[in-house]
Design an enzyme around this catalytic site. Structure first.
Site, mmCIF file in Angstrom:
data_model
loop_
_atom_site.group_PDB
_atom_site.id
_atom_site.type_symbol
_atom_site.label_atom_id
_atom_site.label_comp_id
_atom_site.label_asym_id
_atom_site.label_seq_id
_atom_site.Cartn_x
_atom_site.Cartn_y
_atom_site.Cartn_z
ATOM 1 N N TYR A 69 -12.638 -37.757 -9.426
ATOM 2 C CA TYR A 69 -12.538 -36.406 -9.977
ATOM 3 C C TYR A 69 -11.223 -36.303 -10.751
ATOM 4 O O TYR A 69 -10.182 -36.816 -10.315
ATOM 5 C CB TYR A 69 -12.607 -35.392 -8.833
ATOM 6 C CG TYR A 69 -12.224 -33.991 -9.215
ATOM 7 C CD1 TYR A 69 -12.833 -33.335 -10.280
ATOM 8 C CD2 TYR A 69 -11.248 -33.311 -8.503
ATOM 9 C CE1 TYR A 69 -12.475 -32.043 -10.625
ATOM 10 C CE2 TYR A 69 -10.888 -32.014 -8.829
ATOM 11 C CZ TYR A 69 -11.499 -31.390 -9.896
ATOM 12 O OH TYR A 69 -11.136 -30.115 -10.236
ATOM 13 N N ARG A 104 -2.382 -19.786 11.159
ATOM 14 C CA ARG A 104 -2.021 -21.016 10.455
ATOM 15 C C ARG A 104 -2.200 -22.245 11.340
ATOM 16 O O ARG A 104 -2.290 -23.366 10.844
ATOM 17 C CB ARG A 104 -0.581 -20.909 9.938
ATOM 18 C CG ARG A 104 -0.206 -21.962 8.908
ATOM 19 C CD ARG A 104 0.806 -21.449 7.882
ATOM 20 N NE ARG A 104 1.877 -20.664 8.438
ATOM 21 C CZ ARG A 104 3.007 -21.167 8.963
ATOM 22 N NH1 ARG A 104 3.191 -22.482 9.005
ATOM 23 N NH2 ARG A 104 3.944 -20.368 9.428
ATOM 24 N N ASP A 159 -14.471 -40.098 -1.047
ATOM 25 C CA ASP A 159 -14.868 -38.765 -1.488
ATOM 26 C C ASP A 159 -16.394 -38.734 -1.483
ATOM 27 O O ASP A 159 -17.041 -39.375 -2.301
ATOM 28 C CB ASP A 159 -14.312 -38.476 -2.884
ATOM 29 C CG ASP A 159 -14.537 -37.029 -3.311
ATOM 30 O OD1 ASP A 159 -15.554 -36.441 -2.886
ATOM 31 O OD2 ASP A 159 -13.712 -36.502 -4.072
#
Length: 403
Positions: free
Chosen positions: A131, A77, A196
């Site tokens: 989006y 992690r 983006d």
């Protein structure tokens, strides 16, 4: 075998390399020294350490800044060597100091919002369209954020003392509208701009060169390129990367090592795929623009492999009529995909907001793949139906491709 983060100390470059060369070699610079040709896949979730004092010190250091721990990995992690190779490569392609990978594009955006909110900066200024799920995440305030929607010219006036982020998508999903990134960066002042860059990829556009601090990718799309991996990544400076790693560690939105391997492999062909698909997309956009069955075509000045078009007839009949083209969500794969944004990718956006952003009910979005252009056109031509009565004939000189 050395399991330290690749790329952190094995940068063999002495001169600037072309994007195509970086795509093939970035993240792999240490392989020859390791006696390898293909990058290894490290599937370990944990790693042995016989010096617990040293490991404690390294974990403390990570918790303080989010910097990559020196030496061997600690726990999956915190980071993974295979994923780190992809992060190194993507940062090179985008021209940033670092990149942080996540389990999906939405996990990556969520991490950015959480990182800013943790400093008390919960307000976001955003430009539509985005989006659909990004729009929903901001509008619904699911992570405690508050959004002000504006057009690019209104960014400066929308800023507040608690604004932590300005977000744009260019070319935008699904209208392919483009934003002057330099102008928006100027309007942002000291507030970081998140771009983006999923549709353009670093092959067509490197927002960091325009002054953007954060570059977001749904790596599921062009970076992977084969429709077989879910991932997200943020390219940024090392300071912000540290904050993102801390969020990733705390929330667990990690990228699986096998996905990291597939993404690194996908990057090696990214320039070739994007350029080839873009050439086909430009040809199809021109044919659609001259077709009386099409009301309007959206194709960006920057180019690319995405084409959106508004049909005169029923868009659902077109979706039902394709045979070679795949009617499916997502984009950026080697095969061509088509979908109806108002029904699927942007369904979650309020209908009035959706239409106000240019996402009309007759709009179709097509991700052009690597098939032959004539085969794709034959499939589209059949799906669009006959050019008979009831179709408006376009007048000479009438604009067809949207700006």
């Amino acid at each position: 075998m050395d399991t330290a983060r690749p790329g952190a100390h094995d940068d063999v470059r002495t001169t600037a390399r072309a994007l195509a060369t970086e795509a093939v070699h970035a993240g792999r610079d240490d392989l020859a020294r390791l006696g390898l040709h293909a990058p290894p896949i490290d599937l370990s979730t944990t790693y042995p350490s016989y010096d617990s004092r040293d490991e404690a010190a390294r974990i403390d250091a990570f918790a303080a800044t989010g910097a990559e721990p020196d030496g061997p990995p600690v726990y999956g992690r915190l980071g993974n060597p295979t994923v780190a190779r992809f992060e190194t490569a993507l940062a090179r392609l985008e021209g940033t100091e670092a990149a942080v990978a996540f389990a999906s594009g939405m996990a990556a955006l969520s991490a950015v919002l959480l990182a800013r909110a943790s400093t008390g900066l919960r307000h976001v200024v955003a430009v539509r369209p985005l989006y659909g799920c990004s729009d929903h995440l901001l509008t619904a305030g699911l992570l405690g954020s508050e959004v002000t929607w504006t057009d690019p010219a209104g960014v400066a006036d929308a800023l507040r003392p608690d604004t932590g982020l300005v977000m744009v998508e260019s070319p935008a999903n699904p209208t392919l509208a483009e934003v002057d990134l330099r102008a928006v960066v100027h309007s942002c002042g000291s507030v970081p701009l998140l771009v983006d860059n999923t549709f353009a990829t670093p092959v067509l556009q490197r927002p960091a060169e325009q002054g953007a601090r954060l570059i977001l990718h749904s790596a599921t799309k062009y970076l992977g390129g084969h429709g077989d991996v879910l991932a997200g990544v943020v390219a940024c400076d090392e300071e912000f990367a540290g904050r993102l790693r801390l969020v990733r560690f705390a929330t667990g939105g990690v990228l699986h090592p096998l996905a990291g391997y597939l993404l690194l492999r996908g990057l090696s062909t990214l320039p070739v795929r994007v350029k080839a698909a873009s050439a086909t997309a430009a040809e199809l956009a021109g044919r659609l623009a001259a077709d009386p069955r099409i009301a309007r075509v959206h194709y960006p000045r920057i180019g690319g492999a995405m084409v959106s078009f508004e049909v005169q007839g029923d868009p659902h009949e077109v979706i039902a009529g394709v045979r070679l083209i795949t009617p499916a969500v997502s984009l950026g794969s080697v095969d061509t995909l088509i979908q109806h944004p108002a029904s699927i990718s942007h369904r979650i956006v309020d209908a009035e907001d959706r239409r106000g952003a240019g996402v009309g009910d007759r709009l179709l979005r097509m991700s052009v793949g690597l098939e032959d252009v004539e085969d794709l056109w034959a499939d589209l031509d059949r799906a669009l139906g006959p050019q008979g009565a009831g179709h408006r004939v376009r007048r000479l000189g009438e604009p067809t491709i949207a700006d």
